[in-house]
Each structure stands twice: as C-alpha cells, then as structure tokens.
Design an enzyme around this catalytic site. Structure first.
Site, PDB file in Angstrom:
ATOM      1  N   HIS A 180       0.850  -1.192   0.000  1.00  0.00           N
ATOM      2  CA  HIS A 180       0.000   0.000   0.000  1.00  0.00           C
ATOM      3  C   HIS A 180       0.886   1.243   0.000  1.00  0.00           C
ATOM      4  CE1 HIS A 180      -2.728   3.023   1.879  1.00  0.00           C
ATOM      5  NE2 HIS A 180      -3.658   2.364   1.192  1.00  0.00           N
ATOM      6  N   THR A 182       1.209   3.592   1.951  1.00  0.00           N
ATOM      7  CA  THR A 182       1.747   3.985   3.250  1.00  0.00           C
ATOM      8  C   THR A 182       2.905   3.095   3.699  1.00  0.00           C
ATOM      9  OG1 THR A 182       0.098   2.611   4.356  1.00  0.00           O
ATOM     10  CG2 THR A 182      -0.447   4.953   4.035  1.00  0.00           C
ATOM     11  N   LYS A 183       3.227   2.037   2.937  1.00  0.00           N
ATOM     12  CA  LYS A 183       4.267   1.102   3.333  1.00  0.00           C
ATOM     13  C   LYS A 183       5.637   1.559   2.807  1.00  0.00           C
ATOM     14  CE  LYS A 183       1.269  -1.512   5.401  1.00  0.00           C
ATOM     15  NZ  LYS A 183       0.016  -0.800   5.133  1.00  0.00           N
ATOM     16  N   ASN A 184       6.679   0.889   3.258  1.00  0.00           N
ATOM     17  CA  ASN A 184       8.041   1.271   2.895  1.00  0.00           C
ATOM     18  C   ASN A 184       8.256   1.272   1.390  1.00  0.00           C
ATOM     19  OD1 ASN A 184       7.996   0.656   5.685  1.00  0.00           O
ATOM     20  ND2 ASN A 184      10.192   0.244   5.699  1.00  0.00           N
ATOM     21  N   VAL A 185       7.712   0.269   0.701  1.00  0.00           N
ATOM     22  CA  VAL A 185       7.717   0.239  -0.766  1.00  0.00           C
ATOM     23  C   VAL A 185       6.291  -0.023  -1.217  1.00  0.00           C
ATOM     24  CG1 VAL A 185      10.118  -0.505  -0.996  1.00  0.00           C
ATOM     25  CG2 VAL A 185       8.325  -2.233  -0.813  1.00  0.00           C
TER      26      VAL A 185
END
Length: 379
Positions: A180, A182-185
């Site tokens: 998603h 909002t995640k790191n990748v």
C-alpha cells in the site's frame, strides 16, 4: 516551515519507465516479466519458498485462509489491535474470531496469553508484526506445533524485518505483505504478496491465485490444457502494479536506510521526554530488528493524545492515531456469540498511541521540527 504531511509515497524515478515497458510488452494482466521479477526478488533475498504477488495484503490473507481450509465454526486467534483485514479474511470463510490482547509494553499479540484461548475448534493463529517489529515467533510456533495449528504471519508492515535473524513472513506457514502507498515500498498505491513457506500448499496456492484454474501450470508447459479445478478468485495483480513495485525494490536498500535514519532521529530526540514519563517510545525486543516502517508514541491517556495531535496539527504537522480495538467494533459486537472479551492493553493503544510523520523525503530539519514541537507541547 511548510506543512509536514503524515505520509508521502516515494518515487525512485524509474516507475513510469518500467510501467511503459509493461504496457508495450502487451502483457498487462499479470504474471508477466515484472510479476516474476518481484516474486524472485523476495525468494532470493529472504529465502521464502514460494512468493505470489497479490492485489493487496488483504487478498494475501484471504488466500491464506482458503489454503488453511478454514470452515464455518473454526476459530482463529487474532490480536484485537490490528487492521480489520487480519480478522476479516477469516470471517469470510465462516470462522469465529477469538481476539487476543497485546503486550503491556508492545502492541504485538501477547504470546503468553495465546494458549489459554485455544479450544478444539482452533485452527489458525495470526500474529501481526506491528510497526514491523517481530512478535515472539518461537513461542507462537511452539504453541502452534504442539496443538497442530496453522500460523499466518500478517507482515503487512514488516518488509525487511527479522526475528532472531529470520525474515518475518518466512517463519509461519504463510506470510502476508502489503505494498500500500503507506508502506516502505509500494506497488503504485495498492499491492500485496503471499509467501508460502510449506511446500504442501504451493501447487494449490497457484490454482487459487489463478481463479481456481491450473493456468499457471499450462503457461509453464506442465499441462496441455487448463480448466477449473478448485476455488479461487482474481488475486493476481496487473503487470503495471508489479512494474511500479520493481522500481521500488531496486532502491529498497536506499529507502530502508533513510527511513531507519529518520526513526533514529525521532528516538534520540524524544527519549529525554520519555525518561521523564511523558510518553512511552517504541519497544524493540532484543529478538527483533527495526525496518523503519513507523514511529509512534504511547501517551498517558486519551485526552492527552487528543490534545497532542491537535497541537501538532496547529503547527502544520500531520500526526495521527491508529487502530481502534476490533473486539469493540460494531460489526464484532453484532456478530459475536458470548461475552465481549476484556483486552485492556489493546484498548490502551487504541486510546493513547500516536504516529508521527514517516516517509523517505522527510528532511532532517523537518523531523527536528516535529521533535521540537513535541518538546514545546510538553512544556
């Protein structure tokens, strides 16, 4: 200083180039070159037995629920302090969710309280690695093995994190990741990955992934035709999503290094206030590594948390609270049979936890401004 948002997706600059390649490869529907490159990246880098790209972590969890053969009446143990998908994926299979409390010092599921929740109907344990910090997987796996239960790791936030040197998502029977925004990748806003760590489930996972057909075997030349052989759904993402993700994976080491640096800056800048008892900083057990996914504070009460978020908003800083306890949700109350459990630690995190801005392009002076604003609030 300009407004500091809570999150901002990072672009490496190669995303549109690879998406262009995917479009003009004339293979848009997934399981093409970029899908395979992403899956192989995780298998090679982390040693996962088999990886399958999905449209979301929710889909990965739903695939895991099908593979665990969860049926109506089965019970699944899930922490209450988590995103709804951790439970909903199993509810869709007819399972009864048994919510577990968090640790007092850590939002993760309290492994010491799991065994008391097990009955002859229990089928799955779902540890959620909150903020990318590992649950106590040795305890959880020992309990699961002794009771012949499946373990589905919700590693949505846990990419590139380890438990005693073992990559999260690769310890249980299944691991589920999120890409998603909002995640790191990210895979262009949405995306996920299912890791199958038990070879018994690999063939069926591909069939479920391909809408209940053995089409993946057909494309590999293993069968001369394919047909409907099992249940399944459209879990396979577009090749464009995988192309976007591939650009991110190529730069993952750089992304991770920057996020960890921001995390450390927050920790170093706020630990004097934590030492005075104003709030609690993230707990890092000695068995866990930090992947820089999230930085949070646990305030002393709901009123203080509300005032802190409001104050930071006035300073142009996008801080937010996180999950509400699932066992107190309207849906669970309306469908649960029996008494609603009392889970005080989950409720405390729901009332008191606040997340600070965390993204690759957050500048050092911006992070310092967030730190200084928190200091000013507590004056």
């Amino acid at each position: 200083m300009d407004k500091i948002s809570f999150n901002k997706p990072f672009l490496t600059g190669k995303e549109t180039h690879y998406m262009y390649q995917a479009v003009y490869s004339m293979k848009l529907s997934g399981n093409g070159m970029f899908t395979k490159k992403c899956q192989k990246f995780f298998e090679d880098k982390y040693g996962f037995k088999k990886c399958i790209m999905t449209t979301s972590c929710t889909d990965a969890l739903e695939m895991a629920a099908i593979l665990c053969d969860v049926k109506p009446g089965d019970e699944v143990i899930v922490p209450s302090y988590t995103f709804v998908s951790s439970a909903l994926a199993f509810v869709r299979q007819g399972a009864r969710i048994i919510f577990a409390d968090s640790y007092e010092h850590n939002p993760n599921i309290d492994a010491d309280k799991i065994e008391a929740l097990i009955t002859d109907k229990t089928k799955v344990i779902v540890p959620v690695h909150y903020a990318g910090v590992a649950c106590d997987m040795d305890k959880i796996m020992e309990i699961a093995n002794r009771h012949n239960l499946y373990v589905v790791e919700d590693a949505a936030q846990a990419i590139d994190s380890c438990y005693k040197g073992k990559p999260l998502g690769g310890i249980g029977h299944f691991g589920c990741f999120s890409f998603h925004e909002t995640k790191n990748v990210t895979a262009g806003g949405e995306g996920g990955l299912l890791c199958i760590n038990d070879e018994r489930f690999i063939r069926r996972a591909e069939i479920i992934w391909e809408k209940g057909t053995n089409r993946a075997e057909f494309f590999r030349g293993e069968v001369n035709k394919y047909g409907w052989v099992d249940t399944g759904s459209s879990f396979l993402p577009s090749e464009i999503n995988s192309a976007f993700l591939w650009a991110q994976l190529e730069s993952m080491e750089v992304i991770q290094a920057r996020r960890k640096a921001i995390w450390n800056q927050y920790y170093d800048g706020l630990r004097d206030l934590a030492a005075k008892g104003f709030f609690i900083l993230p707990d890092m057990p000695d068995y866990a590594t930090n992947n820089g996914h999230m930085f949070y504070l646990v305030c002393r009460n709901l009123d203080e948390r509300t005032k802190l978020i409001s104050y930071l908003k006035e300073q142009g800083i996008g801080a937010v609270f996180h999950y509400l306890s699932l066992h107190l949700s309207d849906y669970y109350r309306g469908h649960h049979v029996g008494e609603i459990p009392v889970l005080p630690n989950c409720d405390r995190y729901a009332d008191c936890l606040v997340r600070l801005p965390m993204f690759y392009e957050l500048k050092e002076d911006e992070a310092q401004y967030v730190i200084s604003s928190i200091h000013e609030f507590y004056k």
